[in-house]
Design a protein around this motif. Structure first.
Motif, short mmCIF file in Angstrom:
data_model
loop_
_atom_site.label_atom_id
_atom_site.label_comp_id
_atom_site.label_asym_id
_atom_site.label_seq_id
_atom_site.Cartn_x
_atom_site.Cartn_y
_atom_site.Cartn_z
N GLU A 445 0.81 -1.21 0.00
CA GLU A 445 0.00 0.00 0.00
C GLU A 445 0.85 1.27 0.00
O GLU A 445 0.42 2.31 -0.52
N ARG A 446 2.06 1.21 0.55
CA ARG A 446 2.96 2.36 0.43
C ARG A 446 3.32 2.57 -1.04
O ARG A 446 3.35 3.69 -1.54
N ASN A 447 3.61 1.48 -1.72
CA ASN A 447 3.96 1.57 -3.13
C ASN A 447 2.77 2.02 -3.99
O ASN A 447 2.92 2.84 -4.89
N ARG A 448 1.61 1.47 -3.71
CA ARG A 448 0.42 1.85 -4.48
C ARG A 448 0.14 3.35 -4.32
O ARG A 448 -0.15 4.05 -5.30
N ALA A 449 0.23 3.83 -3.08
CA ALA A 449 -0.05 5.25 -2.83
C ALA A 449 0.91 6.15 -3.61
O ALA A 449 0.53 7.24 -4.06
N ARG A 450 2.15 5.69 -3.78
CA ARG A 450 3.13 6.49 -4.52
C ARG A 450 2.67 6.71 -5.96
O ARG A 450 2.88 7.78 -6.54
N THR A 451 2.06 5.72 -6.56
CA THR A 451 1.55 5.87 -7.92
C THR A 451 0.39 6.86 -7.95
O THR A 451 0.35 7.76 -8.80
N TYR A 452 -0.55 6.71 -7.03
CA TYR A 452 -1.70 7.61 -7.00
C TYR A 452 -1.29 9.05 -6.70
O TYR A 452 -1.88 10.00 -7.22
N PHE A 453 -0.26 9.21 -5.87
CA PHE A 453 0.13 10.58 -5.54
C PHE A 453 0.81 11.28 -6.71
O PHE A 453 0.81 12.51 -6.78
N GLN A 454 1.36 10.53 -7.62
CA GLN A 454 1.86 11.16 -8.85
C GLN A 454 0.70 11.79 -9.63
O GLN A 454 0.82 12.92 -10.12
N ALA A 455 -0.41 11.08 -9.72
CA ALA A 455 -1.59 11.64 -10.37
C ALA A 455 -2.12 12.83 -9.58
O ALA A 455 -2.57 13.83 -10.16
N TYR A 456 -2.08 12.72 -8.25
CA TYR A 456 -2.53 13.81 -7.38
C TYR A 456 -1.68 15.06 -7.63
O TYR A 456 -2.21 16.18 -7.76
N SER A 457 -0.37 14.90 -7.71
CA SER A 457 0.53 16.03 -7.93
C SER A 457 0.27 16.67 -9.29
O SER A 457 0.32 17.90 -9.43
N ALA A 458 -0.01 15.85 -10.30
CA ALA A 458 -0.33 16.38 -11.62
C ALA A 458 -1.60 17.22 -11.57
O ALA A 458 -1.68 18.29 -12.18
N ALA A 459 -2.61 16.75 -10.82
CA ALA A 459 -3.86 17.49 -10.70
C ALA A 459 -3.65 18.81 -9.96
O ALA A 459 -4.21 19.85 -10.33
N VAL A 460 -2.83 18.80 -8.89
CA VAL A 460 -2.51 20.04 -8.18
C VAL A 460 -1.80 21.01 -9.11
O VAL A 460 -2.09 22.22 -9.12
N ALA A 461 -0.88 20.51 -9.93
CA ALA A 461 -0.16 21.36 -10.86
C ALA A 461 -1.11 22.01 -11.87
O ALA A 461 -0.96 23.20 -12.20
N LEU A 462 -2.07 21.27 -12.36
CA LEU A 462 -3.06 21.85 -13.28
C LEU A 462 -3.82 22.98 -12.60
O LEU A 462 -4.07 24.04 -13.20
N HIS A 463 -4.21 22.79 -11.36
CA HIS A 463 -4.91 23.83 -10.60
C HIS A 463 -4.01 25.06 -10.43
O HIS A 463 -4.46 26.20 -10.64
#
Length: 598
Positions: A445-463
């Motif tokens: 789950e630590r590894n899985r979260a790292r993948t999702y947080f990359q998408a999260y960071s991309a969404a923050v950057a768009l904002h």
């Protein structure tokens, strides 16, 4: 909230113990050692000790420096996440100087940090962590699992293009696998994004107290956005691909949720300031802390204990335990009250005095240069060995539970999950991912979260790009505000380094640094047994980890142990240090023609 899996605190007395050490741990800076006793009969790790082998005293040589140099100096703590240190130091100085950057400067800083998260998580996930799950590694450690992978259809094959799980594993093979090579290409794009915002990677050249020196133009944001949208397209493939791979291990190896498992004790100090709320005043810190786009907080057994940065700050305790230092209880107290009048503990970083005491390693006594940062829980009066979940797990878990973040169609925290929307890209339609709070705090789950947080960071950057362009169109192009250094002041900054919690604590006297202590994620994760005997997170996560590897002691790779440790994204420069001792000289040779035959 799902029920926590509970382990026995004291394992069954083991038999057939074999001592095994991995020192240094590979694929990171080589100063982390993991020393274990493994019971091959019961197939479990009976004991674990985490060590860090050298001392480097940043807190000592910061004393007497001009505080305006703090972010340039502390950036050099690490050659991997140096910009995170620079950012946190700037936050700390902003508080001490009483300066608030213009909104555009804050949006630019956020874009730089988002690019850093995307860069570092991407290269670690695809080129370092994925090797632990690649075909070559699985063939050497679990050939039976590879056989299953060859016969297992990938649930999201229509999205990522890999028919079986074994095909995904082959794509992760180092130097030859398609995903491995694509990850390197993406890391180049993300590094370019960072340099557009902060000038240089990894030690920013345009980042200062009061704002940034970046020249804000439509072109610079357009150049960033072009690269960001390529990364967005990549994420639409990678998130479901990693879900397929990680879910397979649960299916192929029943009980694998216990690998790297520990009690849910997560800390997140928050990330991405909202310039509409943040003024860097300690007295309003709770308000602007809760307005961050990653919510600060502490999670204990699934419960969100606090989202208050004031509580987080006052709860930090630096314990010595099994580390190579003298106690500072009889040394000077720099700060006895915070700006709100709350008492500050002697073991708080504001009051820490670093007194190194080199000695022989002794696992029954002192055995590491990493201290034992803990968070004091007022409810239970316990000193908690918080971990960062490698960074993303704690960030997503706290943000999800708090339910405070909602970024105009890009991100929404629901109370039990985080929804991430990525817009239409070159060849792929709009996608919404939902990271849901997992049952366990473990390696997968630590590894899985790292993948999702990359998408999260991309969404923050768009904002943030939307907001930055809005400032420019409105004619608000200023990126920096002036300030003066006060004669006396204190400051603290809270941020998330790539792999987790980061705080800097500053005391200014006579316009010079009197005390300065940075606390990045590695001292938390790699901490050692404290004065109460509580093991640090690496130690705790490896201890009692079951062994699923098919090799015996004579050919043992330790893959389950390595997956547990590397799931935290270990990065030792922030935890290890260099010690010369009194009377010794370090000879420095400047050779601009190094490597050239004269």
């Amino acid at each position: 909230m799902a029920t926590e899996v509970r382990r026995e605190e004291t394992p069954t007395p083991p038999s057939q113990l074999v001592e095994m050490s991995w020192d240094p741990i590979t694929r990171i800076v080589g100063s982390l050692g993991i020393h274990t006793k493994i019971d091959f009969k019961q197939r479990i790790v009976a004991e674990c000790y985490s060590t860090s082998s050298i001392f480097r005293g940043y807190s000592l040589f910061m004393q007497g420096k001009d505080p305006r140099d703090a972010h340039f100096i502390t950036s050099r703590i690490c050659g991997i996440c140096g910009d995170n240190h620079a950012t946190c130091s700037v936050y700390t100085q902003n508080m001490a100087y009483g300066v608030k950057p213009p909104a555009l400067g804050e949006w630019i800083l956020n874009l730089g940090e988002a690019a850093e998260y995307m860069f570092d998580h991407n290269i670690f996930q695809e080129n370092l962590v994925a090797v632990d799950y690649c075909e070559q590694m699985v063939r050497e450690t679990n050939p039976g699992v590879l056989e299953k992978a060859e016969k297992t259809e990938a649930p999201h094959a229509d999205i990522h293009g890999y028919r079986t799980i074994a095909d995904i594993m082959r794509a992760c093979n180092p130097f030859t696998g398609a995903l491995y090579l694509e990850g390197l290409q993406m890391s180049r794009l993300t590094r370019e994004k960072f340099c557009l915002m902060e000038g240089r990677h990894v030690h920013p050249s345009t980042l200062y107290p009061g704002g940034v020196g970046t020249v804000a133009t439509i072109q610079v944001f357009t150049d960033y956005l072009v690269r960001l949208m390529k990364y967005v397209e990549w994420m639409k493939k990678i998130v479901p691909l990693h879900d397929d791979l990680f879910d397979f291990f649960y299916q192929a190896l029943p009980g694998y949720e216990k690998v790297g498992y520990r009690q849910t004790l997560l800390g997140c100090w928050g990330s991405f300031q909202d310039p509409n709320v943040c003024d860097y005043d300690y007295r309003t810190m709770d308000e602007w802390g809760r307005a961050m786009f990653v919510t600060p907080g502490v999670v204990v057994d699934g419960e969100l204990v606090t989202t208050s940065l004031v509580d987080i700050n006052l709860g930090i305790r630096i314990l010595l335990g099994s580390s190579y230092y003298e106690d500072w209880q009889n040394e000077r107290t720099f700060v006895d009250r915070d700006p709100l009048g709350n008492p500050v503990d002697k073991r708080h970083p504001w009051n820490q005095t670093t007194i190194p005491k080199p000695q022989k390693r002794d696992f029954k006594g002192n055995y590491s240069w990493v201290m034992s940062p803990r968070w004091y829980d007022k409810r239970t009066e316990k000193h908690l060995a918080l971990d960062t979940g490698g960074g993303p797990l704690a960030r997503l878990w706290v943000t999800a539970l708090a339910g405070l973040v909602e970024l105009e169609g890009y991100i929404k925290a629901t109370g039990q999950s985080v929804k991430i929307r990525l817009p239409k890209s070159a060849t792929k339609p709009e996608v919404e991912f939902e990271w849901k709070i997992p049952q366990w705090s473990n390696a997968i789950e630590r590894n899985r979260a790292r993948t999702y947080f990359q998408a999260y960071s991309a969404a923050v950057a768009l904002h943030c790009i939307d907001k930055a362009l809005g400032e420019i169109r409105a004619g608000h192009t200023k990126t920096w505000n002036d300030f003066t250094v006060p004669k006396e002041a204190i400051g603290c900054g809270f941020h998330e380094a790539v792999r987790g919690v980061l705080s800097h604590h500053l005391v200014i006297e006579n316009r010079k640094i009197a005390n300065y202590h940075p606390y990045p994620p590695t001292p938390w994760n790699a901490s050692v047994r404290d004065i109460y005997g509580t093991p640090g997170p690496y130690e705790d996560a490896v201890q009692n980890t079951p062994i699923f590897e098919e090799n015996g002691p004579e050919n043992f790779k330790g893959i389950d142990i390595m997956r547990a440790v590397r799931s935290f994204d270990p990065c030792l420069p922030c935890g290890v240090h260099m010690y010369l001792g009194e009377g010794k000289e370090l000879n420095i040779v400047h050779s601009p023609t190094f490597g050239v035959t004269m």
